[in-house]
Design a protein around this motif. Structure first.
Motif, PDB file in Angstrom:
ATOM      1  N   MET A   1       0.839  -1.188   0.000  1.00 44.88           N
ATOM      2  CA  MET A   1       0.000   0.000   0.000  1.00 44.88           C
ATOM      3  C   MET A   1       0.880   1.247   0.000  1.00 44.88           C
ATOM      4  SD  MET A   1      -3.070   1.170  -0.115  1.00 44.88           S
ATOM      5  CE  MET A   1      -4.002  -0.318   0.255  1.00 44.88           C
ATOM      6  N   GLY A   2       0.484   2.229  -0.780  1.00 44.83           N
ATOM      7  CA  GLY A   2       1.250   3.462  -0.874  1.00 44.83           C
ATOM      8  C   GLY A   2       0.830   4.442   0.193  1.00 44.83           C
ATOM      9  N   GLY A   3       0.647   5.704  -0.198  1.00 46.16           N
ATOM     10  CA  GLY A   3       0.315   6.758   0.743  1.00 46.16           C
ATOM     11  C   GLY A   3      -1.166   6.850   1.006  1.00 46.16           C
ATOM     12  N   LEU A   4      -1.626   8.093   1.164  1.00 49.80           N
ATOM     13  CA  LEU A   4      -3.015   8.327   1.539  1.00 49.80           C
ATOM     14  C   LEU A   4      -3.574   9.491   0.746  1.00 49.80           C
ATOM     15  CD1 LEU A   4      -5.348   7.651   3.565  1.00 49.80           C
ATOM     16  CD2 LEU A   4      -4.387   9.446   5.028  1.00 49.80           C
ATOM     17  N   VAL A   5      -4.766   9.288   0.194  1.00 51.53           N
ATOM     18  CA  VAL A   5      -5.544  10.351  -0.436  1.00 51.53           C
ATOM     19  C   VAL A   5      -6.697  10.685   0.498  1.00 51.53           C
ATOM     20  CG1 VAL A   5      -7.009  10.988  -2.406  1.00 51.53           C
ATOM     21  CG2 VAL A   5      -4.926   9.641  -2.779  1.00 51.53           C
ATOM     22  N   VAL A   6      -6.906  11.965   0.760  1.00 50.16           N
ATOM     23  CA  VAL A   6      -7.984  12.427   1.637  1.00 50.16           C
ATOM     24  C   VAL A   6      -9.009  13.158   0.790  1.00 50.16           C
ATOM     25  CG1 VAL A   6      -8.583  14.044   3.489  1.00 50.16           C
ATOM     26  CG2 VAL A   6      -6.546  12.595   3.700  1.00 50.16           C
ATOM     27  N   VAL A   7     -10.284  12.912   1.052  1.00 52.10           N
ATOM     28  CA  VAL A   7     -11.340  13.631   0.338  1.00 52.10           C
ATOM     29  C   VAL A   7     -12.351  14.172   1.343  1.00 52.10           C
ATOM     30  CG1 VAL A   7     -12.687  11.505  -0.063  1.00 52.10           C
ATOM     31  CG2 VAL A   7     -13.077  13.523  -1.501  1.00 52.10           C
ATOM     32  N   GLY A   8     -12.738  15.423   1.143  1.00 53.44           N
ATOM     33  CA  GLY A   8     -13.755  16.029   1.985  1.00 53.44           C
ATOM     34  C   GLY A   8     -15.144  15.658   1.505  1.00 53.44           C
ATOM     35  N   ALA A   9     -16.008  15.261   2.433  1.00 52.78           N
ATOM     36  CA  ALA A   9     -17.372  14.856   2.086  1.00 52.78           C
ATOM     37  C   ALA A   9     -18.362  15.604   2.959  1.00 52.78           C
ATOM     38  CB  ALA A   9     -17.546  13.345   2.267  1.00 52.78           C
ATOM     39  N   ASP A  10     -19.327  16.281   2.333  1.00 50.56           N
ATOM     40  CA  ASP A  10     -20.348  16.982   3.102  1.00 50.56           C
ATOM     41  C   ASP A  10     -21.763  16.623   2.648  1.00 50.56           C
ATOM     42  OD1 ASP A  10     -20.718  18.312   0.706  1.00 50.56           O
ATOM     43  OD2 ASP A  10     -19.984  20.252   1.422  1.00 50.56           O
ATOM     44  N   GLY A  11     -21.875  15.618   1.783  1.00 50.87           N
ATOM     45  CA  GLY A  11     -23.188  15.184   1.327  1.00 50.87           C
ATOM     46  C   GLY A  11     -23.695  15.874   0.090  1.00 50.87           C
ATOM     47  N   SER A  12     -23.000  16.911  -0.379  1.00 51.38           N
ATOM     48  CA  SER A  12     -23.428  17.622  -1.586  1.00 51.38           C
ATOM     49  C   SER A  12     -23.074  16.814  -2.832  1.00 51.38           C
ATOM     50  CB  SER A  12     -22.753  18.992  -1.663  1.00 51.38           C
ATOM     51  OG  SER A  12     -21.350  18.847  -1.824  1.00 51.38           O
ATOM     52  N   ALA A  13     -23.729  17.141  -3.943  1.00 49.96           N
ATOM     53  CA  ALA A  13     -23.422  16.479  -5.203  1.00 49.96           C
ATOM     54  C   ALA A  13     -21.976  16.731  -5.607  1.00 49.96           C
ATOM     55  CB  ALA A  13     -24.382  16.972  -6.290  1.00 49.96           C
ATOM     56  N   SER A  14     -21.476  17.948  -5.340  1.00 50.84           N
ATOM     57  CA  SER A  14     -20.106  18.277  -5.673  1.00 50.84           C
ATOM     58  C   SER A  14     -19.119  17.412  -4.900  1.00 50.84           C
ATOM     59  CB  SER A  14     -19.845  19.762  -5.375  1.00 50.84           C
ATOM     60  OG  SER A  14     -18.503  20.115  -5.626  1.00 50.84           O
ATOM     61  N   SER A  15     -19.396  17.186  -3.617  1.00 49.98           N
ATOM     62  CA  SER A  15     -18.465  16.382  -2.820  1.00 49.98           C
ATOM     63  C   SER A  15     -18.540  14.910  -3.193  1.00 49.98           C
ATOM     64  CB  SER A  15     -18.725  16.570  -1.320  1.00 49.98           C
ATOM     65  OG  SER A  15     -19.817  15.812  -0.866  1.00 49.98           O
ATOM     66  N   LEU A  16     -19.712  14.421  -3.591  1.00 45.99           N
ATOM     67  CA  LEU A  16     -19.811  13.030  -4.032  1.00 45.99           C
ATOM     68  C   LEU A  16     -19.032  12.808  -5.326  1.00 45.99           C
ATOM     69  CD1 LEU A  16     -23.535  12.172  -3.196  1.00 45.99           C
ATOM     70  CD2 LEU A  16     -21.481  11.297  -2.066  1.00 45.99           C
ATOM     71  N   GLU A  17     -19.059  13.790  -6.223  1.00 50.58           N
ATOM     72  CA  GLU A  17     -18.234  13.693  -7.424  1.00 50.58           C
ATOM     73  C   GLU A  17     -16.757  13.704  -7.042  1.00 50.58           C
ATOM     74  OE1 GLU A  17     -18.098  15.604 -11.890  1.00 50.58           O
ATOM     75  OE2 GLU A  17     -18.430  16.978 -10.211  1.00 50.58           O
ATOM     76  N   ALA A  18     -16.397  14.515  -6.041  1.00 48.48           N
ATOM     77  CA  ALA A  18     -15.015  14.554  -5.567  1.00 48.48           C
ATOM     78  C   ALA A  18     -14.609  13.206  -4.977  1.00 48.48           C
ATOM     79  CB  ALA A  18     -14.842  15.667  -4.533  1.00 48.48           C
ATOM     80  N   VAL A  19     -15.512  12.548  -4.284  1.00 45.49           N
ATOM     81  CA  VAL A  19     -15.230  11.218  -3.720  1.00 45.49           C
ATOM     82  C   VAL A  19     -14.896  10.234  -4.838  1.00 45.49           C
ATOM     83  CG1 VAL A  19     -16.293   9.229  -2.587  1.00 45.49           C
ATOM     84  CG2 VAL A  19     -16.517  11.509  -1.578  1.00 45.49           C
ATOM     85  N   GLU A  20     -15.655  10.266  -5.920  1.00 43.26           N
ATOM     86  CA  GLU A  20     -15.390   9.355  -7.041  1.00 43.26           C
ATOM     87  C   GLU A  20     -14.026   9.642  -7.665  1.00 43.26           C
ATOM     88  OE1 GLU A  20     -18.658   9.718  -9.708  1.00 43.26           O
ATOM     89  OE2 GLU A  20     -20.043   8.612  -8.402  1.00 43.26           O
ATOM     90  N   VAL A  21     -13.712  10.923  -7.853  1.00 43.85           N
ATOM     91  CA  VAL A  21     -12.406  11.294  -8.402  1.00 43.85           C
ATOM     92  C   VAL A  21     -11.298  10.862  -7.446  1.00 43.85           C
ATOM     93  CG1 VAL A  21     -10.914  13.235  -8.989  1.00 43.85           C
ATOM     94  CG2 VAL A  21     -13.278  13.187  -9.802  1.00 43.85           C
ATOM     95  N   ALA A  22     -11.495  11.082  -6.152  1.00 51.63           N
ATOM     96  CA  ALA A  22     -10.480  10.705  -5.165  1.00 51.63           C
ATOM     97  C   ALA A  22     -10.250   9.201  -5.148  1.00 51.63           C
ATOM     98  CB  ALA A  22     -10.904  11.187  -3.775  1.00 51.63           C
ATOM     99  N   ALA A  23     -11.300   8.419  -5.327  1.00 45.98           N
ATOM    100  CA  ALA A  23     -11.147   6.957  -5.372  1.00 45.98           C
ATOM    101  C   ALA A  23     -10.286   6.548  -6.559  1.00 45.98           C
ATOM    102  CB  ALA A  23     -12.517   6.292  -5.439  1.00 45.98           C
ATOM    103  N   ARG A  24     -10.501   7.188  -7.698  1.00 48.47           N
ATOM    104  CA  ARG A  24      -9.670   6.880  -8.872  1.00 48.47           C
ATOM    105  C   ARG A  24      -8.227   7.327  -8.651  1.00 48.47           C
ATOM    106  NH1 ARG A  24     -14.720   7.926 -11.605  1.00 48.47           N
ATOM    107  NH2 ARG A  24     -14.321  10.167 -11.686  1.00 48.47           N
ATOM    108  N   GLU A  25      -8.042   8.485  -7.992  1.00 51.68           N
ATOM    109  CA  GLU A  25      -6.686   8.948  -7.693  1.00 51.68           C
ATOM    110  C   GLU A  25      -5.974   7.984  -6.749  1.00 51.68           C
ATOM    111  OE1 GLU A  25      -4.954  11.527  -8.924  1.00 51.68           O
ATOM    112  OE2 GLU A  25      -6.609  11.963 -10.286  1.00 51.68           O
TER     113      GLU A  25
END
Length: 294
Positions: A1-25
């Motif tokens: 396992m490498g490092g760590l990617v952190v994603v902020g989540a607040d329940g908004s549509a924008s943050s859910l899209e960020a979660v998907e991008v962060a998972a790919r990253e």
């Protein structure tokens, strides 16, 4: 396992899209993913549990647990092979995510959150985190695509060098070409500008363009050897940096900029170019702070 990617989540549509991008990253980096929610309500001294007259799963804490669970589920659906953890941390978003960035190799946020006003192009958390984060910050905005080049704005300054390094690494991870873009005008070029646009140059015709091309080559020196699989296009454009980078991002999967560059004022944590990209870019933007800022 490498490092760590952190994603902020607040329940908004924008943050859910960020979660998907962060998972790919995280998958690209063979890294873990941590979904973080900044839980500000305890500081407001409001009841967190369910109402005596409401359902047992009600209340603010129950709502937060559900939105975090949804974000974790979304991340695992995108990249089931990565390790996904989550944390609900008491505090306001900027403070929480800035602290999380100290142990991360990348922080991902949406361009707007639950508190975003209609017409506000980018949320205050994204802008401030780009200025204060202790690792590169990826702001998800515009069109998210898996194809197209990585574009990096190059100005030749020492503060810009970490952004160039990050862009090469991103292009290698994504197996994408890299467009190294340097924009200049007679007023920000290295050689003295003319007295006005109609006056003859003190330097030979074309000297400014040649000097700016040399600046770009020097700024990229040594990176191609470290990333031999990355195809690099040197693009020197006479024009304003902000508009040129925004236009180049139309077909890009990522635009990378430094937090500050040549001409940045001492004490200004986020320069005008990175500010403009965060507000107007039509693809995700990574802001990489210079080492001197740390």
């Amino acid at each position: 396992m490498g490092g760590l990617v952190v994603v902020g989540a607040d329940g908004s549509a924008s943050s859910l899209e960020a979660v998907e991008v962060a998972a790919r990253e995280a998958r690209l980096r063979a890294a873990g993913l941590r979904v973080v929610h900044a839980f500000i309500w305890p500081a407001m001294h409001v009841p967190l549990g369910p109402s005596a007259l409401g359902p047992p799963q009600g209340g603010i804490r129950g709502m937060v647990d559900r939105l975090v669970a949804e974000a974790v589920e979304r991340a695992r659906a995108v990249a089931p092979e990565i390790d996904v953890s989550h944390a609900v941390v008491t505090g306001e978003p900027l403070t929480v995510l800035e602290a999380q960035s100290r142990g991360a190799e990348l922080v991902v946020v949406g361009s707007r959150g639950m508190g975003g006003f209609v017409g506000l192009m980018v949320g205050s958390t994204a802008v401030h985190l780009a200025a204060h984060g202790r690792c590169p910050v990826l702001v998800v905005r515009g069109r998210v695509r898996a194809e197209g080049p990585v574009v990096v704005g190059v100005d030749g300054s020492a503060a810009n060098a970490p952004a160039v390094d990050f862009a090469f690494a991103e292009a290698a991870l994504r197996e994408a070409p890299l467009v190294a873009l340097h924009a200049w005008t007679p007023w920000n070029a290295q050689l003295p500008p003319p007295q006005d646009e109609t006056a003859p140059y003190a330097n030979p015709s074309g000297a400014l363009a040649v000097e700016e091309s040399r600046l770009l080559s020097e700024a990229l020196a040594g990176r191609q050897e470290r990333y031999p699989g990355v195809t690099v296009e040197h693009r020197v454009v006479r024009g304003r940096t902000r508009e040129t980078l925004i236009e180049a991002g139309d077909s890009a999967q990522l635009t990378v900029v430094g937090a500050r560059g040549r001409g940045g004022f001492t004490g200004l944590l986020l320069g005008s170019v990175s500010q403009a990209l965060l507000h107007h870019a039509r693809c995700p933007v990574a802001v990489v702070r210079g080492r001197a800022a740390d």
